[in-house]
Design a protein around this motif. Structure first.
Motif, PDB file in Angstrom:
ATOM      1  N   LEU A 105       0.714  -1.103   0.102  1.00  0.00           N
ATOM      2  CA  LEU A 105      -0.059   0.110   0.467  1.00  0.00           C
ATOM      3  C   LEU A 105       1.064   0.979   0.037  1.00  0.00           C
ATOM      4  O   LEU A 105       0.852   2.084  -0.946  1.00  0.00           O
ATOM      5  CB  LEU A 105      -0.903  -0.052   1.291  1.00  0.00           C
ATOM      6  CG  LEU A 105      -1.645   1.451   1.535  1.00  0.00           C
ATOM      7  CD1 LEU A 105      -2.725   1.861   0.196  1.00  0.00           C
ATOM      8  CD2 LEU A 105      -2.255   1.212   2.648  1.00  0.00           C
ATOM      9  N   SER A 106       1.868   1.066   0.946  1.00  0.00           N
ATOM     10  CA  SER A 106       2.872   2.515   0.552  1.00  0.00           C
ATOM     11  C   SER A 106       3.503   1.934  -0.097  1.00  0.00           C
ATOM     12  O   SER A 106       3.423   3.748  -1.120  1.00  0.00           O
ATOM     13  CB  SER A 106       3.860   2.790   2.024  1.00  0.00           C
ATOM     14  OG  SER A 106       3.092   1.969   3.229  1.00  0.00           O
ATOM     15  N   ALA A 107       3.569   1.614  -1.050  1.00  0.00           N
ATOM     16  CA  ALA A 107       4.509   1.958  -2.413  1.00  0.00           C
ATOM     17  C   ALA A 107       3.324   1.923  -3.511  1.00  0.00           C
ATOM     18  O   ALA A 107       3.697   3.457  -4.443  1.00  0.00           O
ATOM     19  CB  ALA A 107       4.735  -0.078  -3.010  1.00  0.00           C
ATOM     20  N   GLN A 113       0.143   5.466 -10.584  1.00  0.00           N
ATOM     21  CA  GLN A 113      -0.764   3.645 -10.971  1.00  0.00           C
ATOM     22  C   GLN A 113       0.600   2.938 -11.942  1.00  0.00           C
ATOM     23  O   GLN A 113       0.178   2.408 -12.156  1.00  0.00           O
ATOM     24  CB  GLN A 113      -1.394   4.537 -11.928  1.00  0.00           C
ATOM     25  CG  GLN A 113      -2.290   5.427 -11.563  1.00  0.00           C
ATOM     26  CD  GLN A 113      -3.646   4.163 -10.518  1.00  0.00           C
ATOM     27  OE1 GLN A 113      -3.828   3.032 -10.867  1.00  0.00           O
ATOM     28  NE2 GLN A 113      -3.924   4.826  -9.354  1.00  0.00           N
ATOM     29  N   GLU A 114       1.915   3.612 -12.435  1.00  0.00           N
ATOM     30  CA  GLU A 114       2.720   3.187 -13.285  1.00  0.00           C
ATOM     31  C   GLU A 114       3.450   2.143 -12.650  1.00  0.00           C
ATOM     32  O   GLU A 114       5.128   2.680 -11.926  1.00  0.00           O
ATOM     33  CB  GLU A 114       3.392   3.808 -14.078  1.00  0.00           C
ATOM     34  CG  GLU A 114       1.797   4.129 -14.719  1.00  0.00           C
ATOM     35  CD  GLU A 114       3.021   5.384 -15.812  1.00  0.00           C
ATOM     36  OE1 GLU A 114       4.130   5.207 -16.475  1.00  0.00           O
ATOM     37  OE2 GLU A 114       1.878   6.191 -16.203  1.00  0.00           O
ATOM     38  N   ILE A 115       3.189   1.317 -11.674  1.00  0.00           N
ATOM     39  CA  ILE A 115       4.049   0.673 -11.110  1.00  0.00           C
ATOM     40  C   ILE A 115       4.793  -0.494 -11.344  1.00  0.00           C
ATOM     41  O   ILE A 115       3.935  -1.790 -11.940  1.00  0.00           O
ATOM     42  CB  ILE A 115       3.741   0.140  -9.421  1.00  0.00           C
ATOM     43  CG1 ILE A 115       3.769   1.493  -8.184  1.00  0.00           C
ATOM     44  CG2 ILE A 115       4.016  -0.822  -8.195  1.00  0.00           C
ATOM     45  CD1 ILE A 115       2.248   0.993  -7.233  1.00  0.00           C
ATOM     46  N   PHE A 119       9.191  -5.226  -8.971  1.00  0.00           N
ATOM     47  CA  PHE A 119      10.497  -4.436  -8.676  1.00  0.00           C
ATOM     48  C   PHE A 119      10.269  -4.153  -6.987  1.00  0.00           C
ATOM     49  O   PHE A 119      10.826  -4.242  -6.457  1.00  0.00           O
ATOM     50  CB  PHE A 119      10.923  -3.305  -9.205  1.00  0.00           C
ATOM     51  CG  PHE A 119      11.881  -2.234  -8.405  1.00  0.00           C
ATOM     52  CD1 PHE A 119      12.848  -2.416  -8.171  1.00  0.00           C
ATOM     53  CD2 PHE A 119      11.417  -1.628  -7.743  1.00  0.00           C
ATOM     54  CE1 PHE A 119      13.484  -1.381  -7.875  1.00  0.00           C
ATOM     55  CE2 PHE A 119      12.192  -0.575  -6.555  1.00  0.00           C
ATOM     56  CZ  PHE A 119      13.870  -0.731  -7.091  1.00  0.00           C
ATOM     57  N   VAL A 120       8.997  -3.909  -7.073  1.00  0.00           N
ATOM     58  CA  VAL A 120       8.390  -3.648  -6.058  1.00  0.00           C
ATOM     59  C   VAL A 120       8.826  -4.708  -4.729  1.00  0.00           C
ATOM     60  O   VAL A 120       8.983  -4.653  -3.920  1.00  0.00           O
ATOM     61  CB  VAL A 120       7.290  -3.242  -5.301  1.00  0.00           C
ATOM     62  CG1 VAL A 120       5.879  -3.454  -4.554  1.00  0.00           C
ATOM     63  CG2 VAL A 120       7.650  -1.816  -5.915  1.00  0.00           C
ATOM     64  N   GLN A 121       8.496  -5.860  -5.108  1.00  0.00           N
ATOM     65  CA  GLN A 121       7.821  -7.437  -4.624  1.00  0.00           C
ATOM     66  C   GLN A 121       9.836  -7.355  -4.190  1.00  0.00           C
ATOM     67  O   GLN A 121      10.464  -8.303  -2.718  1.00  0.00           O
ATOM     68  CB  GLN A 121       7.772  -8.237  -5.699  1.00  0.00           C
ATOM     69  CG  GLN A 121       6.269  -8.762  -4.845  1.00  0.00           C
ATOM     70  CD  GLN A 121       5.561  -8.157  -4.479  1.00  0.00           C
ATOM     71  OE1 GLN A 121       5.169  -9.128  -2.739  1.00  0.00           O
ATOM     72  NE2 GLN A 121       4.699  -7.754  -3.342  1.00  0.00           N
ATOM     73  N   SER A 122      10.572  -6.951  -5.226  1.00  0.00           N
ATOM     74  CA  SER A 122      11.983  -7.441  -5.062  1.00  0.00           C
ATOM     75  C   SER A 122      12.537  -6.668  -4.043  1.00  0.00           C
ATOM     76  O   SER A 122      13.892  -7.283  -3.124  1.00  0.00           O
ATOM     77  CB  SER A 122      12.842  -7.633  -6.200  1.00  0.00           C
ATOM     78  OG  SER A 122      13.059  -5.939  -6.676  1.00  0.00           O
ATOM     79  N   GLN A 123      11.812  -5.831  -3.292  1.00  0.00           N
ATOM     80  CA  GLN A 123      12.363  -4.878  -2.647  1.00  0.00           C
ATOM     81  C   GLN A 123      11.639  -5.411  -1.562  1.00  0.00           C
ATOM     82  O   GLN A 123      12.785  -4.166   0.370  1.00  0.00           O
ATOM     83  CB  GLN A 123      12.223  -3.779  -2.774  1.00  0.00           C
ATOM     84  CG  GLN A 123      13.100  -2.626  -4.125  1.00  0.00           C
ATOM     85  CD  GLN A 123      14.387  -3.117  -4.629  1.00  0.00           C
ATOM     86  OE1 GLN A 123      15.495  -2.628  -3.358  1.00  0.00           O
ATOM     87  NE2 GLN A 123      15.035  -3.920  -4.851  1.00  0.00           N
ATOM     88  N   VAL A 124      10.406  -6.081  -0.915  1.00  0.00           N
ATOM     89  CA  VAL A 124       9.666  -5.601  -0.204  1.00  0.00           C
ATOM     90  C   VAL A 124      10.458  -6.793   0.749  1.00  0.00           C
ATOM     91  O   VAL A 124      10.978  -7.752   0.220  1.00  0.00           O
ATOM     92  CB  VAL A 124       8.401  -6.203  -0.341  1.00  0.00           C
ATOM     93  CG1 VAL A 124       8.014  -6.039   1.531  1.00  0.00           C
ATOM     94  CG2 VAL A 124       7.859  -5.160  -0.402  1.00  0.00           C
TER      95      VAL A 124
END
Length: 124
Positions: A105-107, A113-115, A119-124
């Protein structure tokens, strides 16, 4: 601000901050080498949140310096924020959400919108 060591993951040197005549931090110093784990513990209103806000460049100390991975937390706050995450105590989420849900949610709120979710999952 003082020069800090780039060998440490986190450096706080002689940090002081007052607000409305109250000292929130008074000459606080701490260094954490890369690879170490660090927990910031303390009583309510002991300055933990202020310290973290200084670390991500949201609050500027009245004295001293702070760096994350060799980057000045005030002068290079955007770069610093890209290297770490901060979830405030009063995060808007459902009590049944997992930590991963809150971070996603924070990301989404931060990146729009353009996520790139891979990449986000690799950083979490």
């Amino acid at each position: 601000m003082n020069a800090l060591s780039s060998n440490n993951a986190i450096d706080f040197a002689d940090l002081s901050l007052s607000f409305k005549g109250r000292k929130l931090l008074d000459q606080f110093s701490l260094s954490a080498p890369s690879g170490d784990r660090l927990a910031i513990l303390g009583a309510s209103d002991s300055g933990k949140s202020v310290l973290l806000k200084i670390l991500i460049g949201l609050v500027h100390p009245s004295r001293g310096s702070a760096s994350l991975m060799g980057k000045d937390c005030w002068k290079e706050s955007l770069t610093v924020r890209m290297q770490c995450g901060y979830v405030p105590r009063r995060a808007v989420s459902d009590p049944q959400d997992t930590v991963n849900d809150v971070l996603n949610l924070s990301a989404a709120l931060r990146l729009g919108q353009e996520i790139d979710w891979d990449f986000v999952q690799s950083q979490v």
